[in-house]
Design a protein around this motif. Structure first.
Motif, PDB file in Angstrom:
ATOM      1  N   GLU A  81      34.761 -37.009 -11.029  1.00 13.41           N
ATOM      2  CA  GLU A  81      34.481 -36.316 -12.287  1.00 13.41           C
ATOM      3  C   GLU A  81      35.266 -35.013 -12.351  1.00 13.41           C
ATOM      4  O   GLU A  81      35.436 -34.327 -11.353  1.00 13.41           O
ATOM      5  CB  GLU A  81      32.972 -36.028 -12.339  1.00 13.41           C
ATOM      6  N   HIS A 105      33.960 -32.748 -17.921  1.00 14.60           N
ATOM      7  CA  HIS A 105      32.956 -33.804 -18.054  1.00 14.60           C
ATOM      8  C   HIS A 105      31.667 -33.418 -17.339  1.00 14.60           C
ATOM      9  O   HIS A 105      30.568 -33.640 -17.848  1.00 14.60           O
ATOM     10  CB  HIS A 105      33.503 -35.128 -17.515  1.00 14.60           C
ATOM     11  N   ARG A 137      28.095 -33.104 -19.168  1.00 13.06           N
ATOM     12  CA  ARG A 137      27.004 -33.963 -18.690  1.00 13.06           C
ATOM     13  C   ARG A 137      25.803 -33.147 -18.230  1.00 13.06           C
ATOM     14  O   ARG A 137      24.656 -33.435 -18.597  1.00 13.06           O
ATOM     15  CB  ARG A 137      27.510 -34.859 -17.543  1.00 13.06           C
ATOM     16  N   GLU A 138      26.054 -32.112 -17.419  1.00 17.81           N
ATOM     17  CA  GLU A 138      24.960 -31.303 -16.871  1.00 17.81           C
ATOM     18  C   GLU A 138      24.185 -30.577 -17.981  1.00 17.81           C
ATOM     19  O   GLU A 138      22.953 -30.518 -17.953  1.00 17.81           O
ATOM     20  CB  GLU A 138      25.484 -30.299 -15.851  1.00 17.81           C
ATOM     21  N   TRP A 189      23.856 -31.519 -21.070  1.00 10.43           N
ATOM     22  CA  TRP A 189      23.083 -32.555 -21.764  1.00 10.43           C
ATOM     23  C   TRP A 189      21.863 -32.967 -20.938  1.00 10.43           C
ATOM     24  O   TRP A 189      20.745 -33.034 -21.447  1.00 10.43           O
ATOM     25  CB  TRP A 189      23.961 -33.764 -22.071  1.00 10.43           C
ATOM     26  N   GLU A 190      22.071 -33.246 -19.641  1.00 13.36           N
ATOM     27  CA  GLU A 190      20.963 -33.694 -18.794  1.00 13.36           C
ATOM     28  C   GLU A 190      19.883 -32.630 -18.648  1.00 13.36           C
ATOM     29  O   GLU A 190      18.699 -32.952 -18.584  1.00 13.36           O
ATOM     30  CB  GLU A 190      21.484 -34.062 -17.399  1.00 13.36           C
TER      31      GLU A 190
END
Length: 163
Positions: free
Chosen positions: A54, A58, A62-63, A65-66
């Motif tokens: 990764e 990205h 991603r982090e 969002w999570e």
């Protein structure tokens, strides 16, 4: 990834672990900090470790969002932090990159959703109050990121060594 000895419960770390973290702020300029469930320490920046293969962009997207349910992409790179090895955890030295991201719009704070198995709290903190909410190495990083944001520069921080 580094091999974990058979029968060991130690975490397997990549040879040089990297993290992507967000200097996420609300519309009033307060810093958004989250508290993980896996320890009773202090609050942290939104973000986390890169997964194998990764890239930083990205990973940060991603982090965020999570951890919050918000869609954010990295803006300007604010700080590169050299993270020292943690011999007790078997973690090698690595790098954390702190990025500026789009601040929350009015009312957007109410849409944050924490993953209940990972995070227990979110706080909106004035930059002057970070020492009460974070550990000293992170407080130093946050101050450097805030200065870099205001001054339009990128800072490089050597490893934090407690005295």
């Amino acid at each position: 990834m580094t091999a974990t000895p058979p029968g060991s419960t130690a975490h397997s770390w990549p040879p040089c672990p990297h993290g992507a973290k967000a200097l996420l702020r609300d519309h009033l300029g307060r810093l958004v900090l989250v508290k993980p469930r896996y320890n009773d320490r202090r609050h942290y920046l939104v973000g986390g470790a890169l997964e194998p293969g990764e890239d930083f962009e990205h990973a940060l997207t991603r982090e965020v969002w999570e951890e919050t349910g918000l869609h954010r992409h990295p803006g300007r790179l604010l700080v590169v932090v050299q993270v020292p090895a943690d011999e007790g955890r078997g973690k090698p030295a690595g790098l954390d990159l702190i990025f500026d991201v789009e601040p929350l719009a009015p009312g957007e704070a109410e849409t944050i959703r924490l993953p209940p198995d990972e995070l227990s709290d979110v706080q909106f903190i004035a930059f002057d109050d970070i020492d009460a909410w974070t550990l000293p190495p992170l407080a130093r990083t946050i101050r450097a990121a805030h200065r870099a944001l205001v001054q339009g520069v990128t800072a490089l921080l050597p490893p934090y060594l407690s005295t």
